[in-house]
Structure formats: C-alpha cells, structure tokens
Design an enzyme around this catalytic site. Structure first.
Site, PDB file in Angstrom:
ATOM      1  N   HIS A 119      30.880  54.209  43.738  1.00  0.00           N
ATOM      2  CA  HIS A 119      29.692  53.361  43.575  1.00  0.00           C
ATOM      3  C   HIS A 119      28.468  54.038  44.197  1.00  0.00           C
ATOM      4  O   HIS A 119      27.390  54.064  43.616  1.00  0.00           O
ATOM      5  CB  HIS A 119      29.910  52.002  44.256  1.00  0.00           C
ATOM      6  CG  HIS A 119      30.979  51.145  43.652  1.00  0.00           C
ATOM      7  ND1 HIS A 119      31.991  50.564  44.379  1.00  0.00           N
ATOM      8  CD2 HIS A 119      31.191  50.770  42.363  1.00  0.00           C
ATOM      9  CE1 HIS A 119      32.758  49.850  43.583  1.00  0.00           C
ATOM     10  NE2 HIS A 119      32.317  49.963  42.349  1.00  0.00           N
ATOM     11  N   LYS A 174      38.359  36.871  42.770  1.00  0.00           N
ATOM     12  CA  LYS A 174      38.992  35.592  43.102  1.00  0.00           C
ATOM     13  C   LYS A 174      39.333  35.521  44.586  1.00  0.00           C
ATOM     14  O   LYS A 174      39.050  34.549  45.256  1.00  0.00           O
ATOM     15  CB  LYS A 174      40.240  35.401  42.255  1.00  0.00           C
ATOM     16  CG  LYS A 174      39.854  35.113  40.814  1.00  0.00           C
ATOM     17  CD  LYS A 174      40.883  34.260  40.103  1.00  0.00           C
ATOM     18  CE  LYS A 174      40.440  33.926  38.705  1.00  0.00           C
ATOM     19  NZ  LYS A 174      40.417  35.103  37.807  1.00  0.00           N
ATOM     20  N   ARG A 212      33.576  56.183  34.383  1.00  0.00           N
ATOM     21  CA  ARG A 212      34.444  57.186  34.994  1.00  0.00           C
ATOM     22  C   ARG A 212      35.144  58.021  33.939  1.00  0.00           C
ATOM     23  O   ARG A 212      35.230  59.219  34.025  1.00  0.00           O
ATOM     24  CB  ARG A 212      35.500  56.509  35.871  1.00  0.00           C
ATOM     25  CG  ARG A 212      34.944  56.028  37.175  1.00  0.00           C
ATOM     26  CD  ARG A 212      35.836  55.021  37.787  1.00  0.00           C
ATOM     27  NE  ARG A 212      35.822  53.800  36.980  1.00  0.00           N
ATOM     28  CZ  ARG A 212      36.134  52.611  37.441  1.00  0.00           C
ATOM     29  NH1 ARG A 212      36.554  52.476  38.671  1.00  0.00           N
ATOM     30  NH2 ARG A 212      36.076  51.558  36.669  1.00  0.00           N
ATOM     31  N   SER A 245      37.839  50.169  43.206  1.00  0.00           N
ATOM     32  CA  SER A 245      38.027  49.261  44.342  1.00  0.00           C
ATOM     33  C   SER A 245      39.481  48.802  44.398  1.00  0.00           C
ATOM     34  O   SER A 245      40.060  48.646  45.475  1.00  0.00           O
ATOM     35  CB  SER A 245      37.105  48.045  44.212  1.00  0.00           C
ATOM     36  OG  SER A 245      35.762  48.453  44.238  1.00  0.00           O
TER      37      SER A 245
HETATM   38  P1  ADP Z   1      32.860  45.060  38.048  1.00  0.00           P
HETATM   39  O1  ADP Z   1      33.766  44.072  38.684  1.00  0.00           O
HETATM   40  O2  ADP Z   1      31.580  44.503  37.508  1.00  0.00           O
HETATM   41  O3  ADP Z   1      33.533  46.037  37.100  1.00  0.00           O
HETATM   42  P2  ADP Z   1      32.891  47.076  40.075  1.00  0.00           P
HETATM   43  O4  ADP Z   1      32.425  46.841  41.458  1.00  0.00           O
HETATM   44  O5  ADP Z   1      34.329  47.341  39.889  1.00  0.00           O
HETATM   45  O6  ADP Z   1      32.337  45.880  39.263  1.00  0.00           O
HETATM   46  O7  ADP Z   1      32.076  48.270  39.430  1.00  0.00           O
HETATM   47  C1  ADP Z   1      30.696  48.219  39.214  1.00  0.00           C
HETATM   48  C2  ADP Z   1      30.303  49.356  38.314  1.00  0.00           C
HETATM   49  O8  ADP Z   1      30.570  50.589  38.958  1.00  0.00           O
HETATM   50  C3  ADP Z   1      31.035  49.422  36.977  1.00  0.00           C
HETATM   51  O9  ADP Z   1      30.130  49.899  36.002  1.00  0.00           O
HETATM   52  C4  ADP Z   1      32.121  50.436  37.212  1.00  0.00           C
HETATM   53  O10 ADP Z   1      32.488  51.087  36.014  1.00  0.00           O
HETATM   54  C5  ADP Z   1      31.390  51.384  38.145  1.00  0.00           C
HETATM   55  N1  ADP Z   1      32.317  52.149  38.981  1.00  0.00           N
HETATM   56  C6  ADP Z   1      33.346  51.695  39.729  1.00  0.00           C
HETATM   57  N2  ADP Z   1      33.977  52.707  40.369  1.00  0.00           N
HETATM   58  C7  ADP Z   1      33.313  53.840  40.018  1.00  0.00           C
HETATM   59  C8  ADP Z   1      33.479  55.215  40.306  1.00  0.00           C
HETATM   60  N3  ADP Z   1      34.475  55.671  41.073  1.00  0.00           N
HETATM   61  N4  ADP Z   1      32.617  56.080  39.764  1.00  0.00           N
HETATM   62  C9  ADP Z   1      31.629  55.643  38.960  1.00  0.00           C
HETATM   63  N5  ADP Z   1      31.419  54.375  38.614  1.00  0.00           N
HETATM   64  C10 ADP Z   1      32.246  53.469  39.134  1.00  0.00           C
END
Ligand code: ADP
Length: 160
Positions: free
Chosen positions: A18, A42, A91, A129
């Site tokens: 992120h 959740k 990704r 995550s």
């Molecule tokens: P959501 O629950 O909305 O998917 P996330 O917190 O999982 O939210 O992710 C937010 C954004 O960041 C999404 O666009 C996801 O694809 C991107 N993202 C998550 N992990 C990575 C990563 N390792 N590298 C690049 N983008 C990521």
C-alpha cells in the site's frame, strides 16, 4: 487547477505494498487522500481510528498526502469531496477481474470518475493484508511486510 486523487481501501493492516502505491500516487498528483473504508472488514485487527492514526504517522513525510475515513459508497464520498480520480493498486492479472468490476460499477455510479491503476514494485506483488494476517496469526515472520510503526502496533496489541 490542482490534481487530486483518492486512494481507498480497507488497509487492515496497511502494508508496504500500500505504501508503495501511495508514494507513486504522491509523485503524480498534487494531493492524495488516503481513505480508510469504515465497515470494510468484518472482524478488523485494527479499528478504523487505529488505522487512520497509524497511516497518519507513517505518511507524515509526504506533505501532499492526507488520511481520512469514509463510510458508504466511494462514488458518493468522492462527489461530496469533489474528487474525480480514484487510485487502485494492481499486483497481478489476478487482481484485474475484481478491480475491473469495481471500476466499471463506480463509473456507472459516478459518470465523471476515473480509476487510475498503479503497479507496485515487483517485490510487493505477493503482498496482501490477508497474507500478513495469516502469517502473523501462525507466528511467522512479518518483517519487511509492514511499515515500521504498523508492525510495532501489531506486536504491541497482539504480542510478538
Ligand atoms: P480493498 O479491501 O478495498 O481491496 P485493500 O486494503 O486490500 O482494500 O487494498 C486497497 C488497494 O490497494 C487495492 O486496490 C489493492 O489492489 C491495492 N493493494 C493491496 N495490496 C497491494 C500491494 N501489495 N501492492 C499494490 N497494491 C496493493
């Protein structure tokens, strides 16, 4: 006119993947709003307030980045904030189908909205995550997966 973009997500927890996306977005746009979705997870490991405060600390070095939280539809929140560009991280091809659905739905809900996809550094393409939560819950090593302050908080709250 200043360019502004929003980077929405659950960020539970906020990972180095992120962070990589925020850095790239901050280099392109005049202002980036990182927005934590309320009720996105959740059973979150960190509350929205905790996540917002962790993000604020770790994003302090970026003068053009702000951290907020929002509830409900992203399209509605963007209209309220007068923001037209949303950032999402891609990704791998596996992310595309889901992101494609969201982007088109958002465009249907808000006609003037654009979704901009950014790729992280290759070393973060595996990182989610969920992976962090899984590895950590089984006592695995999470070094280099999270920004320092987020890792510290995780260990402080849930133990090392
Ligand atoms: P959501 O629950 O909305 O998917 P996330 O917190 O999982 O939210 O992710 C937010 C954004 O960041 C999404 O666009 C996801 O694809 C991107 N993202 C998550 N992990 C990575 C990563 N390792 N590298 C690049 N983008 C990521």
């Amino acid at each position: 006119m200043k360019s502004i973009a929003i980077y929405p997500g659950t960020f539970d927890p906020f990972t180095n993947g992120h962070l990589d996306i925020v850095k790239r977005a901050a280099a392109i746009f005049d202002k980036v709003v990182v927005a934590v979705l309320i009720n996105g997870a959740k059973k979150p490991i960190f509350s929205v307030e905790e996540r917002v405060s962790q993000l604020k600390e770790c994003l302090k070095p970026f003068a053009n980045v702000e951290v907020e939280s929002f509830d409900g539809l992203l399209a509605d929140y963007m209209t309220k904030r007068n923001i037209n560009v949303a950032i999402r991280g891609l990704r791998a091809v596996s992310d595309l189908e889901y992101e494609f659905q969201i982007a088109h739905t958002n465009r249907m809900l808000k006609k003037d909205m654009e979704t901009v996809f950014l790729m992280p550094s290759a070393k973060y393409t595996y990182l989610t995550s969920t992976i962090v939560r899984e590895v950590y819950s089984h006592g695995g090593r999470i070094k280099d997966m999270l920004p320092e302050n987020v890792e510290r908080e995780l260990i402080r709250v849930y133990g090392g």
